[in-house]
Write a protein that holds these residues in place. Structure first.
Motif, PDB file in Angstrom:
ATOM      1  N   GLU A   2       0.833  -1.201   0.000  1.00 48.62           N
ATOM      2  CA  GLU A   2       0.000   0.000   0.000  1.00 48.62           C
ATOM      3  C   GLU A   2       0.869   1.253   0.000  1.00 48.62           C
ATOM      4  N   LEU A   3       0.556   2.161  -0.892  1.00 49.17           N
ATOM      5  CA  LEU A   3       1.281   3.432  -0.959  1.00 49.17           C
ATOM      6  C   LEU A   3       0.533   4.442  -0.098  1.00 49.17           C
ATOM      7  N   THR A   4       1.058   4.741   1.072  1.00 46.77           N
ATOM      8  CA  THR A   4       0.413   5.713   1.946  1.00 46.77           C
ATOM      9  C   THR A   4       1.326   6.886   2.249  1.00 46.77           C
ATOM     10  N   ARG A   5       2.622   6.696   2.070  1.00 47.62           N
ATOM     11  CA  ARG A   5       3.575   7.782   2.296  1.00 47.62           C
ATOM     12  C   ARG A   5       4.685   7.617   1.261  1.00 47.62           C
ATOM     13  N   THR A   6       5.133   8.692   0.711  1.00 46.51           N
ATOM     14  CA  THR A   6       6.131   8.619  -0.342  1.00 46.51           C
ATOM     15  C   THR A   6       7.247   9.617  -0.091  1.00 46.51           C
ATOM     16  N   PRO A   7       8.500   9.223  -0.402  1.00 43.71           N
ATOM     17  CA  PRO A   7       9.576  10.205  -0.332  1.00 43.71           C
ATOM     18  C   PRO A   7       9.619  11.081  -1.583  1.00 43.71           C
ATOM     19  N   HIS A   8       8.771  10.757  -2.555  1.00 42.59           N
ATOM     20  CA  HIS A   8       8.719  11.562  -3.773  1.00 42.59           C
ATOM     21  C   HIS A   8       8.200  12.962  -3.468  1.00 42.59           C
ATOM     22  N   VAL A   9       8.710  13.929  -4.222  1.00 42.47           N
ATOM     23  CA  VAL A   9       8.030  15.209  -4.324  1.00 42.47           C
ATOM     24  C   VAL A   9       7.318  15.135  -5.671  1.00 42.47           C
ATOM     25  N   VAL A  10       6.007  15.215  -5.621  1.00 40.80           N
ATOM     26  CA  VAL A  10       5.166  15.068  -6.802  1.00 40.80           C
ATOM     27  C   VAL A  10       4.749  16.454  -7.269  1.00 40.80           C
ATOM     28  N   VAL A  11       5.009  16.734  -8.543  1.00 40.28           N
ATOM     29  CA  VAL A  11       4.511  17.955  -9.170  1.00 40.28           C
ATOM     30  C   VAL A  11       3.280  17.555  -9.963  1.00 40.28           C
ATOM     31  N   ILE A  12       2.128  18.055  -9.544  1.00 47.79           N
ATOM     32  CA  ILE A  12       0.894  17.763 -10.256  1.00 47.79           C
ATOM     33  C   ILE A  12       0.733  18.849 -11.311  1.00 47.79           C
ATOM     34  N   MET A  13       0.761  18.432 -12.582  1.00 48.43           N
ATOM     35  CA  MET A  13       0.867  19.372 -13.696  1.00 48.43           C
ATOM     36  C   MET A  13      -0.291  19.214 -14.673  1.00 48.43           C
ATOM     37  N   GLY A  14      -0.416  20.196 -15.541  1.00 53.02           N
ATOM     38  CA  GLY A  14      -1.425  20.166 -16.597  1.00 53.02           C
ATOM     39  C   GLY A  14      -1.919  21.567 -16.877  1.00 53.02           C
ATOM     40  N   VAL A  15      -2.705  21.667 -17.918  1.00 49.50           N
ATOM     41  CA  VAL A  15      -3.255  22.971 -18.284  1.00 49.50           C
ATOM     42  C   VAL A  15      -4.268  23.404 -17.235  1.00 49.50           C
ATOM     43  N   ALA A  16      -4.603  24.681 -17.243  1.00 49.46           N
ATOM     44  CA  ALA A  16      -5.620  25.210 -16.338  1.00 49.46           C
ATOM     45  C   ALA A  16      -6.916  24.432 -16.533  1.00 49.46           C
ATOM     46  N   GLY A  17      -7.599  24.168 -15.441  1.00 46.95           N
ATOM     47  CA  GLY A  17      -8.891  23.498 -15.512  1.00 46.95           C
ATOM     48  C   GLY A  17      -8.844  21.989 -15.413  1.00 46.95           C
ATOM     49  N   THR A  18      -7.648  21.403 -15.325  1.00 45.31           N
ATOM     50  CA  THR A  18      -7.565  19.943 -15.218  1.00 45.31           C
ATOM     51  C   THR A  18      -7.770  19.462 -13.787  1.00 45.31           C
ATOM     52  N   GLY A  19      -7.750  20.360 -12.824  1.00 45.29           N
ATOM     53  CA  GLY A  19      -8.040  19.983 -11.451  1.00 45.29           C
ATOM     54  C   GLY A  19      -6.838  19.902 -10.538  1.00 45.29           C
ATOM     55  N   LYS A  20      -5.760  20.593 -10.893  1.00 45.92           N
ATOM     56  CA  LYS A  20      -4.551  20.543 -10.065  1.00 45.92           C
ATOM     57  C   LYS A  20      -4.846  20.959  -8.616  1.00 45.92           C
ATOM     58  N   ARG A  70      12.464  25.597  -5.241  1.00 46.61           N
ATOM     59  CA  ARG A  70      13.026  25.707  -3.886  1.00 46.61           C
ATOM     60  C   ARG A  70      12.185  24.919  -2.883  1.00 46.61           C
ATOM     61  N   TRP A  71      10.868  25.031  -3.009  1.00 47.30           N
ATOM     62  CA  TRP A  71       9.979  24.278  -2.117  1.00 47.30           C
ATOM     63  C   TRP A  71      10.206  22.773  -2.301  1.00 47.30           C
ATOM     64  N   ALA A  72      10.247  22.330  -3.552  1.00 52.06           N
ATOM     65  CA  ALA A  72      10.448  20.904  -3.828  1.00 52.06           C
ATOM     66  C   ALA A  72      11.803  20.429  -3.298  1.00 52.06           C
ATOM     67  N   HIS A  73      12.829  21.257  -3.456  1.00 54.28           N
ATOM     68  CA  HIS A  73      14.170  20.912  -2.952  1.00 54.28           C
ATOM     69  C   HIS A  73      14.147  20.724  -1.430  1.00 54.28           C
ATOM     70  N   GLU A  74      13.447  21.610  -0.742  1.00 51.14           N
ATOM     71  CA  GLU A  74      13.357  21.533   0.717  1.00 51.14           C
ATOM     72  C   GLU A  74      12.612  20.284   1.182  1.00 51.14           C
ATOM     73  N   ARG A  75      11.749  19.737   0.328  1.00 48.01           N
ATOM     74  CA  ARG A  75      10.949  18.557   0.665  1.00 48.01           C
ATOM     75  C   ARG A  75      11.604  17.260   0.196  1.00 48.01           C
ATOM     76  N   ALA A  76      12.757  17.333  -0.466  1.00 48.80           N
ATOM     77  CA  ALA A  76      13.435  16.132  -0.977  1.00 48.80           C
ATOM     78  C   ALA A  76      13.647  15.127   0.150  1.00 48.80           C
ATOM     79  N   GLY A  77      13.259  13.881  -0.105  1.00 48.17           N
ATOM     80  CA  GLY A  77      13.398  12.820   0.878  1.00 48.17           C
ATOM     81  C   GLY A  77      12.279  12.778   1.896  1.00 48.17           C
ATOM     82  N   LEU A  78      11.509  13.861   1.984  1.00 51.34           N
ATOM     83  CA  LEU A  78      10.397  13.935   2.926  1.00 51.34           C
ATOM     84  C   LEU A  78       9.057  13.719   2.233  1.00 51.34           C
ATOM     85  N   GLY A  79       9.016  14.080   0.956  1.00 41.81           N
ATOM     86  CA  GLY A  79       7.789  13.967   0.182  1.00 41.81           C
ATOM     87  C   GLY A  79       6.965  15.235   0.228  1.00 41.81           C
ATOM     88  N   GLY A  80       6.143  15.390  -0.765  1.00 39.06           N
ATOM     89  CA  GLY A  80       5.252  16.535  -0.867  1.00 39.06           C
ATOM     90  C   GLY A  80       4.576  16.525  -2.219  1.00 39.06           C
TER      91      GLY A  80
END
Length: 175
Positions: A2-20, A70-80
């Motif tokens: 089960e994936l409940t916690r991840t060390p990944h920093v995920v960038v949720i991307m897409g055009v406006a209106g996709t639900g980011k 910068r935010w993603a860098h600060e979260r490296a290894g912690l996830g976000g």
């Protein structure tokens, strides 16, 4: 597993209106990590331009992408999870330069669905008139980019679960 916690920093991307802004917090909660709204990293001049219906230039986007990086860098290894349109490969490269382990979740969908969702939004600075410029700018993830594409048809819960399932199949980052 089960994936409940991840060390990944995920960038949720897409055009406006996709639900980011809708899917981002749901995904972060599902993964047990903090969420950051990418729009909050825009300088006031960018917000003013978009509110006026003027597309941003690359020069407008660099400070915004750097702040997200910068935010993603600060979260490296912690996830976000952080939202960013990240429409061009060069924008994603800039984010990866700041935070090499980022993973992208590209929210994709039919133009009519996205436009319909944009027309339903209230109080957002991005007008539906800019959708065509975003679609024209969009460069989908390439094979060498770590990320997944997730269809945005369905309700937010379904979309979030599709994202979690797709992320589960990615290799864990080397930190």
């Amino acid at each position: 597993m089960e994936l409940t916690r991840t060390p990944h920093v995920v960038v949720i991307m897409g055009v406006a209106g996709t639900g980011k802004t809708t899917i981002g917090p749901l995904l972060a909660a599902r993964l047990g990590v903090p969420y950051a709204e990418g729009d909050d990293f825009h300088p006031p001049a960018n917000i003013a331009k978009m509110t006026a219906g003027t597309p941003l230039t690359d020069a407008d986007r660099w400070p915004w992408l750097d702040a997200i990086g910068r935010w993603a860098h600060e979260r490296a290894g912690l996830g976000g999870v952080v939202s960013s349109s990240a429409l061009k490969r060069g924008y994603r490269d800039r984010l990866r330069a700041a935070a090499p382990g980022v993973v992208f979740v590209h929210l994709t969908g039919d133009r009519a669905l996205i436009e319909g969702r944009m027309s339903q939004r209230q109080g957002h600075f991005m007008p539906a008139a800019l959708l065509d410029s975003q679609l024209a700018t969009l460069q989908p993830l390439e094979a060498d980019e770590v990320g997944v594409a997730v269809d945005v048809s369905g309700d937010p819960g379904e979309i979030t679960e599709r994202a979690v399932a797709a992320l589960r199949d990615l290799p864990q980052p080397s930190l």
